[in-house]
Design an enzyme around this catalytic site. Structure first.
Site, PDB file in Angstrom:
ATOM      1  CE1 TYR A  44      -3.524  -2.495  -0.070  1.00 36.45           C
ATOM      2  CE2 TYR A  44      -2.924  -3.219   2.325  1.00 36.45           C
ATOM      3  CZ  TYR A  44      -3.482  -3.311   1.156  1.00 36.45           C
ATOM      4  OH  TYR A  44      -4.373  -4.460   1.246  1.00 36.45           O
ATOM      5  NE  ARG A  60      10.106  -5.201  -5.871  1.00 33.45           N
ATOM      6  CZ  ARG A  60       9.432  -6.376  -6.058  1.00 33.45           C
ATOM      7  NH1 ARG A  60       8.262  -6.514  -6.543  1.00 33.45           N
ATOM      8  NH2 ARG A  60      10.187  -7.411  -5.837  1.00 33.45           N
ATOM      9  NE  ARG A  71      -0.542  -5.633  10.592  1.00 29.41           N
ATOM     10  CZ  ARG A  71      -1.322  -6.733  10.085  1.00 29.41           C
ATOM     11  NH1 ARG A  71      -2.328  -6.442   9.490  1.00 29.41           N
ATOM     12  NH2 ARG A  71      -1.063  -7.950  10.561  1.00 29.41           N
ATOM     13  CG  ASP A  75     -22.282 -40.543   8.003  1.00 30.77           C
ATOM     14  OD1 ASP A  75     -22.317 -39.764   7.562  1.00 30.77           O
ATOM     15  OD2 ASP A  75     -21.443 -41.528   7.618  1.00 30.77           O
ATOM     16  CD  GLN A  84     -16.085 -36.198  -0.269  1.00 35.11           C
ATOM     17  OE1 GLN A  84     -15.132 -36.021  -0.644  1.00 35.11           O
ATOM     18  NE2 GLN A  84     -16.754 -37.130  -0.392  1.00 35.11           N
ATOM     19  CE  LYS A  90      -6.788 -28.229   1.057  1.00 36.28           C
ATOM     20  NZ  LYS A  90      -7.967 -28.589   0.102  1.00 36.28           N
ATOM     21  CB  VAL A 136     -31.600 -44.452   7.093  1.00 33.14           C
ATOM     22  CG1 VAL A 136     -31.069 -44.592   8.624  1.00 33.14           C
ATOM     23  CG2 VAL A 136     -31.219 -43.468   6.264  1.00 33.14           C
ATOM     24  NE  ARG A 139     -13.202 -34.693 -19.995  1.00 35.70           N
ATOM     25  CZ  ARG A 139     -13.308 -35.818 -20.770  1.00 35.70           C
ATOM     26  NH1 ARG A 139     -12.964 -35.584 -22.233  1.00 35.70           N
ATOM     27  NH2 ARG A 139     -13.392 -36.974 -20.435  1.00 35.70           N
ATOM     28  CE  LYS A 140     -13.322 -26.080 -16.944  1.00 39.24           C
ATOM     29  NZ  LYS A 140     -13.719 -25.150 -15.617  1.00 39.24           N
TER      30      LYS A 140
END
Length: 687
Positions: free
Chosen positions: A179, A188, A227, A417, A425, A435, A462, A578-579
Site C-alpha cells: 500500500y 523498487r 503496522r 451416517d 468429505q 490441511k 437408513v 480437459r480445459k
C-alpha cells in the site's frame, strides 16, 4: 461476579495467564492481550453497512477481545477504498459503531485502521511515490508531486482527527503490504531523487511525517498504532536494520503500539494460508520487540488460545492479533476464559469465504465454518416456535451444520451416517498435508453434537421405510456425493483408481501416475502422492526451507532468493485437465498460486487440453490439443468431479415423506464445503 462466572474466569486466567493479563498503555489499559485484527469485510461499502458493522463488532466485543481494529478506511478519494472517513458527517455515521461497541463492553477499545491503497487502488487516479505499476495492480499510478505528498500527509492527519471525533479509541496506520506508505519505503517502488526518495533516511521520511502529523492532530491520549513491514518477503525488500530503524523512529514520534506485518501482496511466499504453520512468523516480532520500548503486536496463523499463550510466554509479542479466527468464532476469547476451548469453532485458514471474497470482485466477506460472520443482522438462530422431530441423513459438512443449528434452536435431531465417524468429505481433506486444521472443525462439530443433545447414529444405513417407521416430522437428506465415473474406454481397468481409495490409502499406487482432473481434489491428490517427510504446515523450519525464508539471518525481505528446497516423493506425476486454460485456474484466488507453486517445485507436470481416449495395459491414451499421446503410467487416479448422491431423497419423495436436500446431494459440481455449510445453516435457521 457470580460464583459460576468467577470459576470460569479463574480457569481461563490460570490456564492462559499471559493472554488474560492487562496491558497498561499509560493513559488507558487493555483488559487482555488479544486483538481482533483488521479485516475489510465488504460491509463498509454496503447499504446499511455501518449498522451491520456495528452489530458485527459488538458481537466480537461481547466475545471477550481486548481491542478491535476495524477494516480499512481511506483518508481520501485517491486512497482507493469505497469506504472513507474524512468529514464530520462521516464521523457521525461511525459513531454508530463506536457507541454500540462501548455500550457492549466499556473496557473494549476500538481503533480505526487508516488504509491508503496507493498503487493498488482500483482507479486510474491511484497515486504512489513513483509511476511503478504493481504486478497485481490495474493501473500505473500517478507520481505524487511535493504538493501531492503534502496533501496525503494532511489527509492522514485529518482522518485520524475524524476517527477521534467519531469516538474511536485510536487508529492504526498500515505501512506495509504494497500500500501507499510501504511503496515509499522500498527502492523498487520509490525511484525518486528528491527528499522523499534515494537514501533510506529519505525513503522513511513519509511514514515518519505521517505519524508526527497524526499525533499532533489527535493529542497524546489517543491510541496510535503503526503496522510495519517486519518481513515483507521481497528479495529487494527491507533489510532488518531498516525495519528496526523505522520502528524506532516511529516510536520516537509518539506511536503507542507497533504492529508487525509479514506480507507484500506481490510476495511469492504464502503467509496466511492453511499450509502455513501456526505462529510461523512471531519470532520476527520477538526480535523486534527486544529493541523497542512500546508494546508490539504479532499476527498470522494464530487461531487457538494455547497458541496465543505460547507466543506471549516466549516473549514474541505483547499483544496477539487474531483476525480471521474472529470471523470463525466471535466468542473465542470468552470460551478460552471459561475453559471451553473444545467449543471453539476454529479458523482453518482456508480463505474461501473471507480473503477470496474481498479480493475476488468485492464480494461480502463471511466464513466457511461460520456463515453468520458479517451476516449477524440477517442470519440468526432463534428458538423455534414449534419443536420438531427431525432426521438428518449424512454427517458431512452440510449434515453437521444443519443438525447443530436445528438442535441449537430447540428441535430434536437424529443424525444418521453409514460411516464410522462424522465428517464426510472433511475426512478426506484432513489426510492431505497442509490441511491438518480440518481436524479442528470435526472436533468442534463433535462437541456441538454432544452439547446440543443430538442423537448421533453412526454405522447406520437408513431407507425410506425405516425413516417412516420412526415418525419424523421432517427428513433432511445430506448424503453428499459420489465420485463421477468418466466415459473413458477401459475405465474399469485395474490401473484406474478412485481418488477416495488413494486418499484413504485403500489401494497402492505406482511410481508413475496420471491424475485425471485438475480441480481442488486433483491438486490435493497430487500434493498427497508427491509429499515426503513431515508436513511443512506442522514445522516452521521445514516451511521456511521450502519457501526460501531465512529467519535467522533476515536478508532483505527475509527471503534467500535461492531455488526452493522441497522434499519430494520418488514419483512421476501428470496432473491433467480437459480445459485448455491454465491448470489450477479455478482454485482459490488467494491460495491457488501457492498450491501450483508447490506442485511445480515437486516436478508435477501439468497438462491441459487433454482428451481421454482409453486406459489399457500400456497406460493412458490421450489426445493433447488434438495430438495423440500415450502416458506410460502405472496408475491413473480419477478425480473427474462428483455427482449428487440422491438415491434416498428420490426414494423418500416417492414414498410421500416430507423431505429436503442439502449440500453435495443438492449440487455437486465441485466439492464446496462453503456453500454446503452456508445453505444448511440457512435452512436450519428457518425450519
Amino acid at each position: 461476579m457470580n460464583d459460576t462466572k468467577r470459576t470460569h474466569t479463574m480457569i481461563g486466567h490460570n490456564r492462559y495467564p499471559h493472554m488474560f493479563s492487562p496491558l497498561d498503555l499509560g493513559f488507558t489499559k487493555l483488559k487482555n492481550r488479544v486483538l481482533m485484527g483488521s479485516m475489510h469485510t465488504g460491509l463498509e461499502e454496503t447499504e446499511n453497512g455501518i449498522e451491520r458493522l456495528a452489530t458485527f463488532y459488538a458481537e466480537r466485543a461481547r466475545g471477550g477481545v481486548g481491542m478491535i481494529i476495524t477494516g480499512g478506511f481511506s483518508p481520501n478519494d485517491e486512497g482507493g477504498i469505497g469506504s472513507k472517513l474524512s468529514t464530520p458527517e462521516e464521523a457521525a455515521e461511525h459513531r454508530k459503531i463506536t457507541q454500540v461497541v462501548h455500550e457492549t463492553d466499556p473496557e473494549v477499545k476500538i481503533c480505526l485502521q487508516i488504509l491508503h491503497m496507493g498503487p493498488l487502488a482500483k482507479d486510474e487516479s491511484c497515486v504512489a511515490p513513483s509511476p511503478v505499476k504493481p504486478r497485481i495492480g490495474r493501473f500505473t499510478p500517478q507520481e505524487l508531486s511535493e504538493e501531492g505528498i503534502e496533501k496525503q500527509i494532511s489527509d492522514y492527519a485529518n482522518c485520524a482527527a475524524m476517527a477521534k471525533l467519531a469516538g474511536y479509541d485510536g487508529v492504526e496506520i498500515i505501512g506495509s503490504a504494497g500500500y501507499l506508505i510501504s511503496t515509499f519505503l522500498v527502492q523498487r517502488t520509490n525511484q525518486r531523487t528528491d527528499r522523499w526518495g534515494g537514501s533510506w533516511e529519505n525513503r522513511m521520511r513519509f511514514p515518519v511525517e505521517v505519524v508526527r502529523r497524526v499525533r499532533e492532530a489527535v493529542g497524546k491520549e489517543f491510541i496510535l498504532a503503526f503496522r510495519v513491514p517486519a518481513m515483507d518477503m521481497l528479495e529487494d525488500g527491507l533489510a532488518w536494520e531498516e525495519v528496526v530503524s523505522l520502528a524506532q523512529a516511529l516510536e520516537a514520534e509518539g506511536v503507542n503500539v507497533i504492529s508487525s506485518h509479514f506480507c507484500w501482496h506481490e510476495s511469492p511466499v504464502p503467509t496466511i494460508a492453511t499450509m502455513v504453520p501456526r505462529a510461523a512468523f512471531t519470532q520476527v516480532t520477538g526480535r523486534l520487540r527486544k529493541l523497542l520500548k512500546v508494546p508490539v503486536i504479532t499476527s498470522n496463523r494464530i487461531n487457538m488460545p494455547q497458541v496465543v499463550e505460547e507466543v506471549l510466554a516466549r516473549g514474541d509479542a505483547d499483544i496477539v492479533s487474531m483476525a480471521r479466527p474472529m470471523l470463525a468464532d466471535p466468542e473465542l476469547v470468552l470460551k478460552a476464559e471459561q475453559g471451553r476451548e473444545d467449543e471453539i469453532n476454529t479458523c482453518i485458514a482456508c480463505n474461501q469465504a473471507c480473503l477470496d471474497h474481498v479480493t475476488g470482485g468485492g464480494k461480502q466477506v463471511s466464513c466457511l465454518v461460520n456463515p453468520r460472520a458479517c451476516n449477524e443482522t440477517l442470519l440468526n438462530y432463534r428458538p423455534a416456535k414449534e419443536q420438531k422431530k427431525i432426521a438428518v441423513v449424512g454427517a458431512g459438512p452440510a449434515g453437521l451444520a444443519y443438525s447443530t443449528v436445528a438442535a441449537q434452536r430447540g428441535h430434536k435431531v437424529t443424525l444418521f451416517d453409514s460411516g464410522s465417524e462424522i465428517g464426510g468429505q472433511f475426512n478426506l481433506a484432513k489426510q492431505v498435508p497442509g490441511k491438518e486444521e480440518f481436524h479442528e472443525t470435526l472436533r468442534y462439530f463433535g462437541k456441538m453434537i454432544e452439547l446440543r443433545g443430538i442423537d448421533l447414529r453412526l454405522n447406520t444405513t437408513v431407507d425410506a421405510e425405516m425413516l417412516r417407521s420412526m415418525d419424523f416430522d421432517e427428513v433432511v437428506v445430506a448424503s453428499g456425493i459420489t465420485p463421477r465415473t468418466p466415459d473413458i474406454d477401459g475405465i474399469d481397468h485395474p490401473k484406474a483408481v478412485s481418488y477416495i481409495d488413494v486418499i484413504l490409502r485403500r489401494k497402492p499406487i505406482g511410481k508413475s501416475v496420471a491424475i485425471v482432473g485438475a480441480g481442488g481434489i486433483g491438486f490435493d491428490v497430487a500434493e498427497l502422492i508427491t509429499h515426503a517427510g513431515k508436513s511443512a504446515s506442522l514445522d516452521i523450519d521445514i516451511f521456511a526451507r521450502e519457501w526460501g525464508i531465512d529467519f535467522k539471518n533476515h536478508p532483505r525481505g527475509g527471503v534467500t532468493g535461492v531455488p526452493r528446497s522441497v522434499e519430494t516423493a520418488d514419483r512421476i506425476v501428470y496432473l491433467m485437465q480437459r480445459k485448455t486454460g491454465s491448470v489450477g485456474k479455478t482454485l482459490g484466488r488467494t491460495t491457488g498460486w501457492a498450491h501450483r507453486a508447490t506442485l511445480n517445485a515437486r516436478g508435477v507436470q501439468m497438462v491441459n487440453g487433454v482428451e481421454y481416449v482409453q486406459i489399457d495395459d500400456a497406460g493412458l491414451h490421450t489426445r493433447v490439443h488434438g495430438v495423440p499421446k500415450l502416458f506410460d503410467v502405472e496408475t491413473i487416479i480419477i478425480c473427474a468431479g462428483q455427482s449428487p448422491l440422491r438415491t434416498l431423497y428420490d426414494e423418500l419423495q416417492t414414498a410421500g415423506i416430507k423431505t429436503s436436500v442439502v449440500g453435495g446431494a443438492y449440487e455437486a459440481a465441485e466439492l464446496d464445503a462453503k456453500r454446503a455449510i452456508d445453505q444448511a445453516s440457512r435452512m436450519a435457521a428457518e425450519v
